[in-house]
Each structure stands twice: as C-alpha cells, then as structure tokens.
Design a protein around this motif. Sequence first.
Motif, PDB file in Angstrom:
ATOM      1  N   LEU A  54       6.737  -0.393  15.028  1.00  8.28           N
ATOM      2  CA  LEU A  54       6.196  -0.600  16.370  1.00  8.28           C
ATOM      3  C   LEU A  54       7.276  -1.012  17.354  1.00  8.28           C
ATOM      4  N   PHE A  55       8.227  -1.820  16.885  1.00  6.61           N
ATOM      5  CA  PHE A  55       9.326  -2.203  17.772  1.00  6.61           C
ATOM      6  C   PHE A  55      10.188  -0.989  18.117  1.00  6.61           C
ATOM      7  N   ALA A  56      10.381  -0.097  17.151  1.00  5.83           N
ATOM      8  CA  ALA A  56      11.178   1.101  17.414  1.00  5.83           C
ATOM      9  C   ALA A  56      10.476   2.025  18.402  1.00  5.83           C
ATOM     10  N   ILE A  96      -1.299  -5.269  17.994  1.00  6.50           N
ATOM     11  CA  ILE A  96      -1.025  -5.011  16.575  1.00  6.50           C
ATOM     12  C   ILE A  96       0.326  -5.598  16.187  1.00  6.50           C
ATOM     13  N   TYR A  97       1.310  -5.457  17.062  1.00  7.68           N
ATOM     14  CA  TYR A  97       2.623  -6.050  16.819  1.00  7.68           C
ATOM     15  C   TYR A  97       2.492  -7.566  16.722  1.00  7.68           C
ATOM     16  N   ALA A  98       1.686  -8.159  17.610  1.00 10.53           N
ATOM     17  CA  ALA A  98       1.482  -9.614  17.581  1.00 10.53           C
ATOM     18  C   ALA A  98       0.821 -10.043  16.273  1.00 10.53           C
ATOM     19  N   MET A  99      -0.116  -9.246  15.768  1.00 14.89           N
ATOM     20  CA  MET A  99      -0.757  -9.564  14.490  1.00 14.89           C
ATOM     21  C   MET A  99       0.251  -9.490  13.347  1.00 14.89           C
ATOM     22  N   PHE A 100       1.080  -8.413  13.338  1.00 15.46           N
ATOM     23  CA  PHE A 100       2.102  -8.300  12.299  1.00 15.46           C
ATOM     24  C   PHE A 100       3.071  -9.471  12.366  1.00 15.46           C
ATOM     25  N   ARG A 101       3.455  -9.873  13.561  1.00 10.18           N
ATOM     26  CA  ARG A 101       4.392 -10.983  13.714  1.00 10.18           C
ATOM     27  C   ARG A 101       3.773 -12.293  13.231  1.00 10.18           C
TER      28      ARG A 101
END
Length: 87
Positions: free
Chosen positions: A24-26, A37-42
């Motif tokens: 997601l960062f890429a 979703i990125y916040a959940m993964f983090r």
Amino acid sequence: MFAIAALRAIIEMLGLCLIGQGALFAIAGRNSEKNPIYAMFRLITEMPVRLFAHLLPAASASWLKNLFAFAMLFVLWIGLAILRKFV
C-alpha cells in the motif's frame, strides 16, 4: 503441537500484514497515511516492529525497521515449521 501451529499462524498473519502495508505504501506513497487499510495494517504490526526495532540503532529509518521486523518474523516462522516437524 497446537500451540506451535497457532503461534505460527499469528506470525504468518503479522508477516502478511507487513507485506500489505509495504504494498500500500508503494502504491499510495505519502498519501498512504490517509488510507484506512494502511492504518489498520500499521496498528496490527506496530508492536512487533517496535519490539524488533530495539535490536537496531536508534537512528534507523522506519522502512528499515519494518523490513527487519519482517525478516525476523520470517525466521521465526521457518523455525516454528522446523520445530513442528520434530515435535
């Protein structure tokens, strides 16, 4: 035997969350912080990353901490697979 399999599943889930966070960062770049979703993964990977970051120098970049955490989780995952074969 069940405890090893359960721990291995948790480690596998953490590793996949780190891969997803990196993907997601890429894709999103700097805007990834706004992605829920990125916040959940983090949130899910914050604890292992912080735990393994203690083994690195304090001035390490965040991407290096995430990569190191993934490498350590991978080593643990392989180690538990080997342990499961002998127990």
